[in-house]
Design a protein around this motif. Structure first.
Motif, PDB file in Angstrom:
ATOM      1  N   SER A 112     -27.930 -37.593   8.442  1.00 53.82           N
ATOM      2  CA  SER A 112     -27.246 -37.263   7.193  1.00 53.82           C
ATOM      3  C   SER A 112     -27.810 -35.974   6.607  1.00 53.82           C
ATOM      4  CB  SER A 112     -27.378 -38.414   6.208  1.00 53.82           C
ATOM      5  OG  SER A 112     -26.715 -39.568   6.714  1.00 53.82           O
ATOM      6  N   PRO A 113     -26.992 -35.199   5.894  1.00 56.92           N
ATOM      7  CA  PRO A 113     -27.390 -33.862   5.456  1.00 56.92           C
ATOM      8  C   PRO A 113     -28.702 -33.796   4.688  1.00 56.92           C
ATOM      9  CG  PRO A 113     -25.048 -34.182   5.102  1.00 56.92           C
ATOM     10  CD  PRO A 113     -25.593 -35.511   5.556  1.00 56.92           C
ATOM     11  N   GLY A 114     -28.987 -34.790   3.853  1.00 60.25           N
ATOM     12  CA  GLY A 114     -30.188 -34.738   3.040  1.00 60.25           C
ATOM     13  C   GLY A 114     -31.481 -35.026   3.774  1.00 60.25           C
ATOM     14  N   VAL A 115     -31.403 -35.482   5.018  1.00 67.96           N
ATOM     15  CA  VAL A 115     -32.612 -35.863   5.752  1.00 67.96           C
ATOM     16  C   VAL A 115     -33.412 -34.637   6.179  1.00 67.96           C
ATOM     17  CG1 VAL A 115     -33.518 -37.067   7.772  1.00 67.96           C
ATOM     18  CG2 VAL A 115     -31.559 -38.013   6.537  1.00 67.96           C
ATOM     19  N   HIS A 116     -32.734 -33.658   6.771  1.00 67.68           N
ATOM     20  CA  HIS A 116     -33.424 -32.465   7.259  1.00 67.68           C
ATOM     21  C   HIS A 116     -32.949 -31.182   6.592  1.00 67.68           C
ATOM     22  CE1 HIS A 116     -35.362 -34.772  10.416  1.00 67.68           C
ATOM     23  NE2 HIS A 116     -34.191 -35.290  10.730  1.00 67.68           N
ATOM     24  N   ASN A 117     -31.919 -31.308   5.739  1.00 74.35           N
ATOM     25  CA  ASN A 117     -31.373 -30.145   5.031  1.00 74.35           C
ATOM     26  C   ASN A 117     -30.922 -29.043   5.987  1.00 74.35           C
ATOM     27  OD1 ASN A 117     -31.806 -31.175   2.332  1.00 74.35           O
ATOM     28  ND2 ASN A 117     -33.991 -30.811   2.670  1.00 74.35           N
ATOM     29  N   ASP A 118     -30.371 -29.439   7.120  1.00 76.63           N
ATOM     30  CA  ASP A 118     -29.833 -28.458   8.057  1.00 76.63           C
ATOM     31  C   ASP A 118     -28.577 -27.814   7.473  1.00 76.63           C
ATOM     32  OD1 ASP A 118     -31.676 -28.828  10.132  1.00 76.63           O
ATOM     33  OD2 ASP A 118     -30.611 -30.593  10.856  1.00 76.63           O
ATOM     34  N   PRO A 119     -28.356 -26.523   7.759  1.00 74.69           N
ATOM     35  CA  PRO A 119     -27.078 -25.911   7.381  1.00 74.69           C
ATOM     36  C   PRO A 119     -25.918 -26.671   8.017  1.00 74.69           C
ATOM     37  CG  PRO A 119     -28.652 -24.241   8.101  1.00 74.69           C
ATOM     38  CD  PRO A 119     -29.260 -25.578   8.422  1.00 74.69           C
ATOM     39  N   GLU A 120     -24.793 -26.692   7.335  1.00 76.14           N
ATOM     40  CA  GLU A 120     -23.649 -27.457   7.826  1.00 76.14           C
ATOM     41  C   GLU A 120     -23.206 -26.993   9.213  1.00 76.14           C
ATOM     42  OE1 GLU A 120     -20.740 -30.471   7.776  1.00 76.14           O
ATOM     43  OE2 GLU A 120     -22.616 -30.146   6.697  1.00 76.14           O
ATOM     44  N   GLU A 121     -23.271 -25.684   9.467  1.00 73.09           N
ATOM     45  CA  GLU A 121     -22.832 -25.198  10.777  1.00 73.09           C
ATOM     46  C   GLU A 121     -23.745 -25.699  11.897  1.00 73.09           C
ATOM     47  OE1 GLU A 121     -25.092 -21.683   8.831  1.00 73.09           O
ATOM     48  OE2 GLU A 121     -23.717 -23.295   8.231  1.00 73.09           O
ATOM     49  N   VAL A 122     -25.028 -25.928  11.587  1.00 71.86           N
ATOM     50  CA  VAL A 122     -25.956 -26.466  12.579  1.00 71.86           C
ATOM     51  C   VAL A 122     -25.638 -27.936  12.836  1.00 71.86           C
ATOM     52  CG1 VAL A 122     -28.386 -27.023  13.044  1.00 71.86           C
ATOM     53  CG2 VAL A 122     -27.773 -24.807  12.057  1.00 71.86           C
ATOM     54  N   ARG A 123     -25.391 -28.694  11.784  1.00 78.03           N
ATOM     55  CA  ARG A 123     -25.031 -30.103  11.937  1.00 78.03           C
ATOM     56  C   ARG A 123     -23.744 -30.250  12.745  1.00 78.03           C
ATOM     57  NH1 ARG A 123     -23.411 -33.229   8.348  1.00 78.03           N
ATOM     58  NH2 ARG A 123     -24.276 -35.106   9.280  1.00 78.03           N
TER      59      ARG A 123
END
Length: 219
Positions: A191-202
């Motif tokens: 989930s986005p808040g776990v590692h704060n990866d940019p959306e394009e990376v996810r």
């Protein structure tokens, strides 16, 4: 023999469907011994399942199962996912059960969450003493499913400055085990808040994961 027949019949039902699945089916996380955190990235696989169901015409149960490596329940799942950071140990019984599962048509994706690689390679020798992990070239079909990765496995998280690599174990030309290394796809699926990866990376990680699932179900 009976468990192998049960698995083959189940897998045949999947392959004969017009989509990847007709009815909702399950995939599972592989539980192993040795002290490594097989349960790492708890939001990763549910997020990948949701992405696949929304984008590549699968109908997979939203919550993945957990199945022990020595359980006959392995044969209920056409796709297993394995991850972690540390030590892995397969007993002779574990290795035999996993080998039977893979040779019966099952598929195992192992994603190194950082630190499992030296332990994994040693234990895989128990499963397939006569086989080696072979690096997949960027031209392998797994990188050219619904999503295109002309440069091969994407880099999701940086650890040691090494390039991402995908390795496979083959039997009679079939890829039955995929090991993704120095990519950390599972962190990208979280989930986005776990590692704060940019959306394009996810999205890149989820697309590669969808390719893996699509390839495994079609081959």
């Amino acid at each position: 023999m009976i468990k192998n027949i049960k698995f083959i019949l189940l897998f045949y039902t999947f392959l004969c469907s017009g989509t990847l699945f007709v009815n909702a089916q399950e995939i599972a996380v592989l539980k192993y011994n040795g002290g490594g955190d097989w349960y790492a990235n708890p939001t990763a696989l549910p997020n990948l399942i949701a992405f696949c169901n929304a984008n590549i015409n699968t109908n997979i149960e939203a919550t993945p199962a957990n199945v022990a490596v020595n359980s006959t329940d392995l044969f209920l799942y056409p796709f297993l996912h394995m991850t972690g950071h540390g030590n892995i140990y397969f007993s002779d019984e574990d290795a035999q059960n996993l080998r039977n599962y893979l040779l019966s048509g099952g598929f195992l994706h192992i994603d190194d969450n950082y630190g499992m690689e030296p332990f994994l390679k040693k234990e895989l020798k128990k499963v397939f003493p006569d086989k080696e992990l072979i690096e997949l070239p960027s031209t392998h079909p797994i990188f050219n499913q619904i999503y295109k990765f002309p440069n091969g496995l994407p880099k999701i998280h940086e650890h040691d400055g090494k390039r991402p690599q995908a390795f496979g174990i083959f039997h009679n030309g079939r890829l039955l085990l995929l090991f993704t290394y120095e990519s950390d796809l599972g962190d990208g699926w979280e989930s986005p808040g776990v590692h704060n990866d940019p959306e394009e990376v996810r999205i890149k990680a989820l697309q590669m994961g969808a390719n893996i699932i699509e390839y495994a179900f079609e081959n």
